[in-house]
Write a protein that holds these residues in place. Sequence first.
Motif, PDB file in Angstrom:
ATOM      1  N   TRP B 259       3.389  -6.611   1.384  1.00  0.00           N
ATOM      2  CA  TRP B 259       2.498  -7.445   2.218  1.00  0.00           C
ATOM      3  C   TRP B 259       1.488  -8.157   1.316  1.00  0.00           C
ATOM      4  O   TRP B 259       1.036  -7.592   0.318  1.00  0.00           O
ATOM      5  CB  TRP B 259       1.765  -6.570   3.224  1.00  0.00           C
ATOM      6  N   GLU B 260       1.194  -9.404   1.656  1.00  0.00           N
ATOM      7  CA  GLU B 260       0.275 -10.206   0.846  1.00  0.00           C
ATOM      8  C   GLU B 260      -1.177  -9.773   1.081  1.00  0.00           C
ATOM      9  O   GLU B 260      -1.536  -9.370   2.191  1.00  0.00           O
ATOM     10  CB  GLU B 260       0.416 -11.695   1.220  1.00  0.00           C
ATOM     11  N   GLY B 261      -1.995  -9.851   0.035  1.00  0.00           N
ATOM     12  CA  GLY B 261      -3.429  -9.595   0.220  1.00  0.00           C
ATOM     13  C   GLY B 261      -3.952  -8.575  -0.779  1.00  0.00           C
ATOM     14  O   GLY B 261      -3.226  -8.116  -1.659  1.00  0.00           O
ATOM     15  N   GLU B 262      -5.226  -8.258  -0.637  1.00  0.00           N
ATOM     16  CA  GLU B 262      -5.840  -7.312  -1.573  1.00  0.00           C
ATOM     17  C   GLU B 262      -5.443  -5.895  -1.193  1.00  0.00           C
ATOM     18  O   GLU B 262      -5.657  -5.451  -0.062  1.00  0.00           O
ATOM     19  CB  GLU B 262      -7.364  -7.458  -1.559  1.00  0.00           C
ATOM     20  N   GLU B 263      -4.850  -5.168  -2.152  1.00  0.00           N
ATOM     21  CA  GLU B 263      -4.316  -3.844  -1.850  1.00  0.00           C
ATOM     22  C   GLU B 263      -5.403  -2.783  -1.774  1.00  0.00           C
ATOM     23  O   GLU B 263      -6.409  -2.856  -2.493  1.00  0.00           O
ATOM     24  CB  GLU B 263      -3.337  -3.434  -2.973  1.00  0.00           C
ATOM     25  N   ILE B 264      -5.190  -1.808  -0.912  1.00  0.00           N
ATOM     26  CA  ILE B 264      -6.038  -0.610  -0.965  1.00  0.00           C
ATOM     27  C   ILE B 264      -5.218   0.514  -1.592  1.00  0.00           C
ATOM     28  O   ILE B 264      -3.992   0.443  -1.643  1.00  0.00           O
ATOM     29  CB  ILE B 264      -6.555  -0.202   0.443  1.00  0.00           C
ATOM     30  N   VAL B 265      -5.903   1.553  -2.083  1.00  0.00           N
ATOM     31  CA  VAL B 265      -5.169   2.637  -2.755  1.00  0.00           C
ATOM     32  C   VAL B 265      -4.637   3.623  -1.726  1.00  0.00           C
ATOM     33  O   VAL B 265      -5.089   3.653  -0.577  1.00  0.00           O
ATOM     34  CB  VAL B 265      -6.063   3.373  -3.783  1.00  0.00           C
ATOM     35  N   GLN B 266      -3.666   4.443  -2.154  1.00  0.00           N
ATOM     36  CA  GLN B 266      -3.039   5.374  -1.218  1.00  0.00           C
ATOM     37  C   GLN B 266      -3.998   6.478  -0.758  1.00  0.00           C
ATOM     38  O   GLN B 266      -3.817   7.077   0.286  1.00  0.00           O
ATOM     39  CB  GLN B 266      -1.797   5.997  -1.871  1.00  0.00           C
ATOM     40  N   ASP B 267      -5.039   6.715  -1.583  1.00  0.00           N
ATOM     41  CA  ASP B 267      -6.013   7.747  -1.217  1.00  0.00           C
ATOM     42  C   ASP B 267      -6.968   7.288  -0.119  1.00  0.00           C
ATOM     43  O   ASP B 267      -7.734   8.081   0.415  1.00  0.00           O
ATOM     44  CB  ASP B 267      -6.838   8.145  -2.449  1.00  0.00           C
ATOM     45  N   SER B 268      -6.929   5.982   0.198  1.00  0.00           N
ATOM     46  CA  SER B 268      -7.827   5.494   1.250  1.00  0.00           C
ATOM     47  C   SER B 268      -7.481   6.174   2.567  1.00  0.00           C
ATOM     48  O   SER B 268      -6.361   6.626   2.775  1.00  0.00           O
ATOM     49  CB  SER B 268      -7.674   3.977   1.424  1.00  0.00           C
ATOM     50  N   THR B 269      -8.449   6.221   3.466  1.00  0.00           N
ATOM     51  CA  THR B 269      -8.197   6.884   4.743  1.00  0.00           C
ATOM     52  C   THR B 269      -7.679   5.877   5.761  1.00  0.00           C
ATOM     53  O   THR B 269      -7.818   4.657   5.589  1.00  0.00           O
ATOM     54  CB  THR B 269      -9.486   7.503   5.287  1.00  0.00           C
ATOM     55  N   LEU B 270      -7.080   6.402   6.815  1.00  0.00           N
ATOM     56  CA  LEU B 270      -6.600   5.534   7.885  1.00  0.00           C
ATOM     57  C   LEU B 270      -7.755   4.760   8.513  1.00  0.00           C
ATOM     58  O   LEU B 270      -7.597   3.637   8.966  1.00  0.00           O
ATOM     59  CB  LEU B 270      -5.882   6.365   8.949  1.00  0.00           C
ATOM     60  N   LYS B 271      -8.939   5.401   8.515  1.00  0.00           N
ATOM     61  CA  LYS B 271     -10.101   4.725   9.093  1.00  0.00           C
ATOM     62  C   LYS B 271     -10.439   3.467   8.292  1.00  0.00           C
ATOM     63  O   LYS B 271     -10.732   2.409   8.851  1.00  0.00           O
ATOM     64  CB  LYS B 271     -11.299   5.664   9.106  1.00  0.00           C
ATOM     65  N   GLU B 272     -10.330   3.590   6.966  1.00  0.00           N
ATOM     66  CA  GLU B 272     -10.613   2.428   6.117  1.00  0.00           C
ATOM     67  C   GLU B 272      -9.572   1.334   6.342  1.00  0.00           C
ATOM     68  O   GLU B 272      -9.904   0.141   6.390  1.00  0.00           O
ATOM     69  CB  GLU B 272     -10.642   2.850   4.637  1.00  0.00           C
ATOM     70  N   ALA B 273      -8.306   1.756   6.491  1.00  0.00           N
ATOM     71  CA  ALA B 273      -7.249   0.778   6.743  1.00  0.00           C
ATOM     72  C   ALA B 273      -7.496   0.049   8.057  1.00  0.00           C
ATOM     73  O   ALA B 273      -7.394  -1.184   8.139  1.00  0.00           O
ATOM     74  CB  ALA B 273      -5.893   1.477   6.765  1.00  0.00           C
ATOM     75  N   LEU B 274      -7.883   0.818   9.085  1.00  0.00           N
ATOM     76  CA  LEU B 274      -8.150   0.218  10.392  1.00  0.00           C
ATOM     77  C   LEU B 274      -9.330  -0.746  10.316  1.00  0.00           C
ATOM     78  O   LEU B 274      -9.298  -1.852  10.872  1.00  0.00           O
ATOM     79  CB  LEU B 274      -8.417   1.323  11.417  1.00  0.00           C
ATOM     80  N   SER B 275     -10.366  -0.331   9.588  1.00  0.00           N
ATOM     81  CA  SER B 275     -11.534  -1.205   9.429  1.00  0.00           C
ATOM     82  C   SER B 275     -11.119  -2.520   8.801  1.00  0.00           C
ATOM     83  O   SER B 275     -11.575  -3.602   9.207  1.00  0.00           O
ATOM     84  CB  SER B 275     -12.591  -0.533   8.547  1.00  0.00           C
TER      85      SER B 275
END
Lengths: 383, 309
Positions: B259-275
């Motif tokens: 997926w295009e865009g700025e990546e987050i790391v795998q350790d990030s939480t689902l809450k951060e992904a949702l945000s």
Amino acid sequence: MAEKKDKVLFILSALGISAFFLFPLVEAKPNRIVTGEKLFALEYLGAFGALIIVGWAILLALSLYGTKRRIELASIVGIITAMGLLFLLPIGAGNILEIGANPRISFSSSFYMQVLLLYIIISTYMPRAAWSRKLKAALGIGAFLALGVSMSMGYFESLSIIKEYGVRQRQFYNNLYIHGVLTFGSVLAGCIIAIPLGYLAYLRKRLEGRIMVPLSIIETIPSLSLFGILLVPLSGLGQLPFFRSIGVSGIGWAPAFVALTLYTLLPIGRNTLTGFHSIDRNVVQAAKGMGMSRRQILKKIEIPLAFPVIFTGVRIAFIQTIGGAVLAGLVGGGGMGSFVFLGLAEASPDLILLGVIPIVFFTVVLDYSLKAFEKYVRRIVYD
Amino acid sequence: MIEMQNVTKSYGDFKAVDNLSLHVDSGELLVILGPSGCGKSTTLRLMNKMAERTSGTIKIKDKDIDSFVEEDLRKGIGYVIQSIGLFPHMNVWKNIATVPQLLGWENSSIDRRVDELLLLVGLKPENYRYKKPSQLSGGEAQRVGVARALASDPDILLMDEPFGAVDPINRLRLQKEFRQIQRRLGKTVVFVTHDIDEAILLGDRICIMNHGKVVSLDTPENVVLHSKDDFVDSFFKGEGILTILSRKNVGDYMEEIPWEGEEIVQDSTLKEALSLMLLTGEDRVPVKGGSISFNRILQVVGRDINEKA
């Protein structure tokens, strides 16, 4: 900021100049009994008097024309003027030989006023001066040393108070010793009684009023009445062989010691209570939760934390007792008060001064050193 | 590890703890959650005898706590309170060394232990060893408090709102770090709080108390998503669900769809992904090695619901 006029210094130095000119500096007597002649500074000191007035004039000028170093200059000129005033006194004695070959010089109103004003100036400006603490201490100690050394070399021989001292040297040191023992003894006894009482009041809330109220009531009894109250039980106690052998009776050192001790109870006891109350409850809870026993909490947590406040109480008790111990002289307990009350009886101000000046001196020295120690303790405990 | 059976603590007619039974497993982090005055702190204080129970039995490691000398019992249990209660007249070293010194350890091993603990809680020993509590920030003081409680390596830690006085940003950091430390050391922890997010984030199980009784005792997921209790519902008001998401790592739920865009790391939480989805307005965000979708997050919550049902 330094350019501004200093109103306080202006008023103080203007008062000093007025005192210099308007009131007599000394009273010269041919001997102890005859009423003396009051002499103004210029009459007595002659040309040397000009040195003093120059000092005052510089202080006045400093108040009006500020320089950046006004505080330091005012301190140093204040010290020099004060020392000059003291050291010129014996010199003047040579100028008034017509009064007698060996006149007695007593301080008079102008002297007291100028010394007081200079003391205010020095004690106001010197702590604010941009000098190191060591330099300030050296200046203070140096001034006292200079006085002490010249006194012991007989420089102040012509002053009446020194003559009184010379005559009563042995009595003087004896009284000084008794005064010291009475003071330290009462404060020590006060600590032994009041610190546990204060701690008990802290432990048992129910007892707090029952302990602290009597201590406050004692403090309100005038000392003379307290001696009266103590007279009966102490003379009764003095009937018993043991107490008689250590000199307990209705008069003498016993009532003085008991009264002075009673007066130390409130400051020490109240500060002990306050000291323990000021400890954060959570700290004690944490200590308990970590498995400290009641005793370990007291020793390692509560006492160290309460100590600075308790020590303040002890210092207050000390200062109060040094002065209070003068009253021992009234009931034949000895101490510097003996000179004070003898001087009052003989209408000899110099004798009174002989009793009072050392007390003032030791009060100032003790207060200063105990405060310094207190600051040190607080830094160790709290920072 | 800790067993409470029919424990009651009354003050006169008032029952602060009312016939409470509770079991804490070894290595578990049990959060006791509830409004003020619900008896949660008292429950904790009963365990190390800071408060004396009126009736019932409490066992620690299968031994009745009455069989211990009170002080010895407490020396063997780490205890942290909200205001920390660091000893203001002792430096950090002495604070941490308190229990080892009570236990008569040698100075050299205390030295080693203090340094080890300071490192564990993220403070450089050479900078902090000789500082006084007055020179520490709230967060630093709290770390020292945790280090002090761990000093003699106790199996059990009792913590009474330990992070309550720390600012929100530092609190979150402390919570995450503490959870890692607890996992790593395998300590059994009973943790009292009134902060819902803290309870969900930290707890293996959450014990919800009201009026001195246990209302609910279950995993955070079940407490938040499947509660059948009115009090629990009213307490959470649906607020806990985002925090549930913050317990879960993106790495466990991502798909290998680029997926295009700025990546987050795998350790990030689902809450951060949702945000991030809410911020970018897209229903998928790139993760290192793939991406995660909004639907996947919905499924996670839903699966939890289904697991319970």
